[in-house]
Design an enzyme around this catalytic site. Structure first.
Site, PDB file in Angstrom:
ATOM      1  N   GLU A   1      -6.970   4.165   7.958  1.00 31.00           N
ATOM      2  CA  GLU A   1      -6.771   5.850   7.520  1.00 31.00           C
ATOM      3  C   GLU A   1      -7.938   6.438   6.993  1.00 31.00           C
ATOM      4  OE1 GLU A   1      -3.163   5.422   5.567  1.00 31.00           O
ATOM      5  OE2 GLU A   1      -2.128   4.812   7.432  1.00 31.00           O
TER       6      GLU A   1
ATOM      7  N   SER B   1       3.424  -2.259  10.383  1.00 32.38           N
ATOM      8  CA  SER B   1       4.844  -2.095  10.585  1.00 32.38           C
ATOM      9  C   SER B   1       5.628  -3.573  10.001  1.00 32.38           C
ATOM     10  CB  SER B   1       5.083  -1.580  11.960  1.00 32.38           C
ATOM     11  OG  SER B   1       4.500  -0.507  12.302  1.00 32.38           O
TER      12      SER B   1
ATOM     13  N   LYS C   1       0.338   4.282  -0.116  1.00 34.59           N
ATOM     14  CA  LYS C   1      -0.509   5.592   0.199  1.00 34.59           C
ATOM     15  C   LYS C   1      -0.309   6.563  -0.819  1.00 34.59           C
ATOM     16  CE  LYS C   1       0.027   3.478   4.785  1.00 34.59           C
ATOM     17  NZ  LYS C   1      -0.209   3.417   6.146  1.00 34.59           N
TER      18      LYS C   1
ATOM     19  N   ASN D   1       0.969  -1.218   0.077  1.00 39.59           N
ATOM     20  CA  ASN D   1       0.031  -0.218  -0.015  1.00 39.59           C
ATOM     21  C   ASN D   1       1.053   1.192   0.118  1.00 39.59           C
ATOM     22  OD1 ASN D   1      -1.994   2.075   0.491  1.00 39.59           O
ATOM     23  ND2 ASN D   1      -2.210   1.291   2.801  1.00 39.59           N
TER      24      ASN D   1
ATOM     25  N   GLY E   1       2.095   2.132  10.738  1.00 36.31           N
ATOM     26  CA  GLY E   1       3.170   3.152  10.698  1.00 36.31           C
ATOM     27  C   GLY E   1       3.824   3.662  11.675  1.00 36.31           C
TER      28      GLY E   1
ATOM     29  N   HIS F   1      -9.448   0.798   5.048  1.00 38.47           N
ATOM     30  CA  HIS F   1      -8.255   1.094   5.743  1.00 38.47           C
ATOM     31  C   HIS F   1      -8.543   2.018   6.912  1.00 38.47           C
ATOM     32  CE1 HIS F   1      -4.359   2.302   6.678  1.00 38.47           C
ATOM     33  NE2 HIS F   1      -3.750   1.205   5.874  1.00 38.47           N
TER      34      HIS F   1
ATOM     35  N   GLU G   1      -5.451  -5.471  10.914  1.00 41.39           N
ATOM     36  CA  GLU G   1      -4.445  -4.322  10.883  1.00 41.39           C
ATOM     37  C   GLU G   1      -4.598  -3.784  12.102  1.00 41.39           C
ATOM     38  OE1 GLU G   1      -2.433  -2.982   6.809  1.00 41.39           O
ATOM     39  OE2 GLU G   1      -4.274  -1.899   7.342  1.00 41.39           O
TER      40      GLU G   1
HETATM   41  C1  PEP Z   1      -0.949  -0.126   6.039  1.00 43.31           C
HETATM   42  O1  PEP Z   1      -0.819   1.109   5.855  1.00 43.31           O
HETATM   43  O2  PEP Z   1      -1.712  -0.858   5.748  1.00 43.31           O
HETATM   44  C2  PEP Z   1       0.050  -0.476   6.834  1.00 43.31           C
HETATM   45  C3  PEP Z   1       0.218  -1.795   7.295  1.00 43.31           C
HETATM   46  O3  PEP Z   1       1.485   0.389   6.955  1.00 43.31           O
HETATM   47  P1  PEP Z   1       2.817   0.214   7.621  1.00 43.31           P
HETATM   48  O4  PEP Z   1       3.139  -1.114   7.135  1.00 43.31           O
HETATM   49  O5  PEP Z   1       3.529   1.369   7.334  1.00 43.31           O
HETATM   50  O6  PEP Z   1       2.437  -0.106   9.130  1.00 43.31           O
END
Ligand code: PEP
Length: 252
Positions: free
Chosen positions: A98, A214, A11, A9, A174, A96, A168
């Site tokens: 976000e 992460s 973003k 992703n 992040g 997601h 997630e």
């Molecule tokens: C994500 O945005 O789906 C995600 C897992 O981000 P990150 O790997 O940066 O934590």
């Protein structure tokens, strides 16, 4: 067996030229590799066509990061599932954290997006996960149960069989903090149990459930080796070609 998947992703990152470079670097790195997982690259919408062109010569599939809850028409700024499908987009991230947080995407909106995706043969990568206060209050199962039931369980068995779920935990996205292997295993087993109760064991046993939050080249192998973890949804690390490749290779 569920399909193993690693989705990147991107973003809201990268200019056109940077995106072009990254796509080509990923394609080059994949040239001499045999990867167990289906790799999915999810760039921002303006780069989907370019990504599709590179993907034609490579082994990765293309995903979008968002789609409209509407079919077509006067929805300025929206991108429909039909448009994505016509550009060879196979997957789309939906739900997601976000988008739930910054755009107030609620169950009703997410259900409409899932329906649009399914109707146009786009595979939803449906994200669920608890925030830190919910985890700390011991309400993480309750939160995820709600998200899974209210986002997906209106689908019939055939439709649901197309869905990929990504667990997630919001506190892991992040932040550099991953769920422990045990926390991931436990939640993946719980999600699978919910699917079993609603759709039966065969569907539960074949639904891909990815972990996201992460993930990096150092921790991916341990997380992906947990029972019930069928790959990952990768944010930050998917922008670094060698790191992303190492994560993809960690799927066995
Ligand atoms: C994500 O945005 O789906 C995600 C897992 O981000 P990150 O790997 O940066 O934590």
């Amino acid at each position: 067996m569920p399909k193993k998947i690693v989705a990147g992703n991107w973003k809201m990152n990268l200019t056109f030229t940077e995106a072009d470079d990254l796509l080509n670097e990923i394609a080059e790195l994949l040239e001499n590799e045999t990867i167990e997982a289906q790799i999915v690259v999810c760039p921002p919408h303006p780069y989907l066509e370019m990504a599709g062109d590179v993907a034609k010569e490579s082994s990765f599939a293309i995903g979008a990061q968002n789609l409209s809850p509407f079919e077509s028409g006067a929805y300025t700024g929206d991108v429909s599932s039909a448009m994505l499908k016509s550009m060879e987009v196979t997957y789309c991230i939906i739900g997601h954290s976000e988008r739930r947080k910054y755009y107030n995407e609620d169950d009703k909106m997410l259900t409409a997006k899932v329906n649009q995706a399914i109707e146009h043969q786009i595979i939803p990568i449906f994200c669920v996960g608890e925030a830190l206060p919910e985890r700390e209050a011991g309400k993480h199962f309750e939160t995820v149960r709600h998200q899974v039931r209210h986002g997906l369980f209106h689908l019939d068995t055939n439709e649901f069989s197309e869905v990929v779920i990504a667990y997630e935990p919001v506190w892991a996205i992040g932040t550099g903090v991953t769920a422990s292997p045990e926390q991931a295993r436990e939640m993946h087993a719980y999600i699978r149990q919910l699917i079993d109760e609603r759709y039966g064991k065969e569907v539960a046993d074949t639904t891909s459930i990815l972990y996201g939050g992460s993930c990096n080249a150092k921790n991916a192998a341990e997380i992906f080796s947990q029972q019930g973890v069928d790959g990952g949804l990768i944010g930050g690390a998917s922008l670094i070609p060698k790191e992303f490749l190492a994560i993809c290779k960690a799927v066995k």
